[in-house]
Each structure stands twice: as structure tokens, then as C-alpha cells.
Write a protein that holds these residues in place. Sequence first.
Motif, mmCIF file in Angstrom:
data_model
loop_
_atom_site.group_PDB
_atom_site.id
_atom_site.type_symbol
_atom_site.label_atom_id
_atom_site.label_comp_id
_atom_site.label_asym_id
_atom_site.label_seq_id
_atom_site.Cartn_x
_atom_site.Cartn_y
_atom_site.Cartn_z
ATOM 1 N N ARG A 79 -22.060 14.442 70.061
ATOM 2 C CA ARG A 79 -22.834 15.337 69.651
ATOM 3 C C ARG A 79 -23.744 15.287 69.982
ATOM 4 O O ARG A 79 -24.754 14.139 68.960
ATOM 5 N N LEU A 80 -24.886 15.494 70.391
ATOM 6 C CA LEU A 80 -26.589 15.858 70.037
ATOM 7 C C LEU A 80 -26.880 17.700 69.850
ATOM 8 O O LEU A 80 -26.529 18.955 69.929
ATOM 9 N N LEU A 81 -27.281 17.055 67.833
ATOM 10 C CA LEU A 81 -27.367 18.235 67.572
ATOM 11 C C LEU A 81 -29.100 18.155 66.731
ATOM 12 O O LEU A 81 -29.370 18.393 65.706
ATOM 13 N N GLY A 82 -29.482 18.330 67.597
ATOM 14 C CA GLY A 82 -31.216 18.020 67.906
ATOM 15 C C GLY A 82 -31.499 16.975 67.425
ATOM 16 O O GLY A 82 -31.040 16.170 68.015
ATOM 17 N N PRO A 83 -32.454 16.786 66.251
ATOM 18 C CA PRO A 83 -32.593 15.315 65.369
ATOM 19 C C PRO A 83 -31.717 14.574 65.309
ATOM 20 O O PRO A 83 -31.460 13.012 64.821
ATOM 21 N N ILE A 84 -30.246 15.017 65.357
ATOM 22 C CA ILE A 84 -29.254 14.310 65.060
ATOM 23 C C ILE A 84 -28.577 14.102 65.691
ATOM 24 O O ILE A 84 -27.783 14.707 66.800
ATOM 25 N N LEU A 85 -28.046 12.781 66.392
ATOM 26 C CA LEU A 85 -27.164 12.218 67.322
ATOM 27 C C LEU A 85 -25.938 11.936 66.739
ATOM 28 O O LEU A 85 -25.536 10.866 66.021
ATOM 29 N N VAL A 86 -24.757 12.112 67.059
ATOM 30 C CA VAL A 86 -23.270 12.168 66.461
ATOM 31 C C VAL A 86 -22.549 11.438 67.077
ATOM 32 O O VAL A 86 -22.258 11.593 68.419
ATOM 33 N N ILE A 87 -21.781 9.830 66.969
ATOM 34 C CA ILE A 87 -21.193 9.070 67.734
ATOM 35 C C ILE A 87 -19.621 9.114 66.838
ATOM 36 O O ILE A 87 -19.603 8.754 65.770
ATOM 37 N N GLU A 88 -18.274 9.778 67.307
ATOM 38 C CA GLU A 88 -17.678 9.665 66.630
ATOM 39 C C GLU A 88 -16.270 8.314 67.084
ATOM 40 O O GLU A 88 -16.437 8.319 68.898
ATOM 41 N N ALA A 89 -15.468 7.818 66.725
ATOM 42 C CA ALA A 89 -14.519 6.785 66.534
ATOM 43 C C ALA A 89 -15.840 5.739 67.939
ATOM 44 O O ALA A 89 -15.271 6.162 69.132
ATOM 45 N N VAL A 90 -16.387 5.494 66.933
ATOM 46 C CA VAL A 90 -17.277 4.417 68.079
ATOM 47 C C VAL A 90 -16.678 3.218 68.541
ATOM 48 O O VAL A 90 -15.422 2.784 67.957
ATOM 49 N N THR A 91 -16.978 2.686 69.222
ATOM 50 C CA THR A 91 -16.593 1.610 69.756
ATOM 51 C C THR A 91 -17.460 0.469 70.267
ATOM 52 O O THR A 91 -18.381 0.938 70.071
ATOM 53 N N ALA A 92 -16.582 -0.751 70.452
ATOM 54 C CA ALA A 92 -17.681 -1.965 70.661
ATOM 55 C C ALA A 92 -19.233 -1.774 71.654
ATOM 56 O O ALA A 92 -20.132 -2.364 71.727
ATOM 57 N N GLU A 93 -18.912 -1.206 72.563
ATOM 58 C CA GLU A 93 -19.520 -0.111 73.997
ATOM 59 C C GLU A 93 -20.586 0.690 73.436
ATOM 60 O O GLU A 93 -21.615 0.815 73.960
ATOM 61 N N ASP A 94 -20.609 0.967 72.245
ATOM 62 C CA ASP A 94 -21.337 1.970 70.973
ATOM 63 C C ASP A 94 -22.384 1.263 71.725
ATOM 64 O O ASP A 94 -23.731 1.648 70.866
ATOM 65 N N ALA A 95 -22.227 -0.014 70.696
ATOM 66 C CA ALA A 95 -23.748 -0.779 69.930
ATOM 67 C C ALA A 95 -24.592 -0.743 70.991
ATOM 68 O O ALA A 95 -24.523 -1.573 72.082
ATOM 69 N N SER A 96 -26.163 -0.232 70.127
ATOM 70 C CA SER A 96 -26.827 -0.138 71.467
ATOM 71 C C SER A 96 -28.201 -0.065 70.704
ATOM 72 O O SER A 96 -27.790 0.413 69.628
ATOM 73 N N MET A 97 -29.584 -0.505 71.411
ATOM 74 C CA MET A 97 -30.852 0.032 71.144
ATOM 75 C C MET A 97 -30.669 1.377 71.742
ATOM 76 O O MET A 97 -30.574 1.921 72.558
ATOM 77 N N TYR A 98 -31.440 3.110 70.935
ATOM 78 C CA TYR A 98 -30.818 4.174 71.239
ATOM 79 C C TYR A 98 -32.956 4.457 70.864
ATOM 80 O O TYR A 98 -33.282 4.313 69.632
ATOM 81 N N ARG A 99 -33.198 5.767 71.603
ATOM 82 C CA ARG A 99 -34.393 6.027 71.573
ATOM 83 C C ARG A 99 -34.590 7.762 70.988
ATOM 84 O O ARG A 99 -33.769 8.452 71.854
ATOM 85 N N CYS A 100 -35.001 8.156 70.334
ATOM 86 C CA CYS A 100 -35.335 9.674 69.963
ATOM 87 C C CYS A 100 -36.180 9.893 69.853
ATOM 88 O O CYS A 100 -37.285 9.297 69.988
ATOM 89 N N SER A 101 -36.247 11.194 71.012
ATOM 90 C CA SER A 101 -38.134 11.979 72.025
ATOM 91 C C SER A 101 -37.738 12.907 71.400
ATOM 92 O O SER A 101 -36.870 13.478 71.215
#
Length: 155
Positions: free
Chosen positions: A91-113
Motif C-alpha cells: 500500500r502506498l499512502l503518500g509518505p508511508i509505504l506499507v508491505i504486508e507479510a514481507v518475504t525475503a525478496e522484499d528486503a531491499s533499499m527503497y527510495r522515497c521521492s
Amino acid sequence: MASSPYQAIPTKQPPYSDEDCVNFCGYRVSEHRGIVAPAIVEHTGTVHVSQDEGAVLLCVSQGCPSPDYRWFNLNSGGGEPEPVLPGPRTRLLGPILVIEAVTAEDASMYRCSASNAGGEASAELRLVVSTPLHVEVILAQTRTWDLLILPSGLS
């Protein structure tokens, strides 16, 4: 001292009542009418979660007009940042990124712009996912050995 994009205008003279303090202690906030480029004022640098838990990445900015937010996955494998799109677990909620039931593949560097007519600001956030250790032992064959034990000192 840096100028603020907001201007405080007194609405009442002291002394202030408790009710006045709830209403910004006798001040109302009015928005500055000029364009102010976004600035990231707070973000979660590194978020640690266990597999199957939910992750919340936060990236708050200020600017005038209010900035629009975009999220990118920097470790998508293609070399270029990949836009994060809403989905069943995301879910993208403007300044908030929500990832439910994370998996190993979700591990990463993210950029907020955060961007508006005045410009753009960004921050990088790391999501670390702990996964349970899984060990599987496979025995190839079972062999039986006959041992002959001799008393010491015999020739």
C-alpha cells in the motif's frame, strides 16, 4: 534562522485560556502562498522485520504546495530504480509505504521521492527481513562396519 513556509498570526492577546492553547495558544497557522521546494524532514533509515510480518517505511517532507510522493525499489535487479506499485501486499499512502507479510525478496533499499512545482527531495531507506534458519540433512547411505578390538601388547 531559516524562514518558515508558514506565518503565525495572533488571533487573541494574552492571557490565554486552556481552550485557547488547544487552538494553538492563540495563534492560527496560515500557509505561505509562495512555492517552496520539498525537504525531507523525517524518515525511517533502516527497518528490521521478520518474515511474514508487516513493514512500514516512513518518509515525511515539507513543501508548498504539498509534495507528491513516489516510491522506488533500488535493488530490483535491472540496474534502474523500479517504481513500487500498489498491490495485494503493498500500500502506498503518500509518505508511508506499507508491505504486508514481507518475504525475503522484499528486503531491499527503497527510495522515497517527494516533489512539487518547486523541486524534488529524496531519501533512501533500507528494509531488512530476517528469515528463519532452515537446515535439511540428507544421509546418503547407512553402512555397517565390523570392528576387531585386540588387547594391547600382543605381537
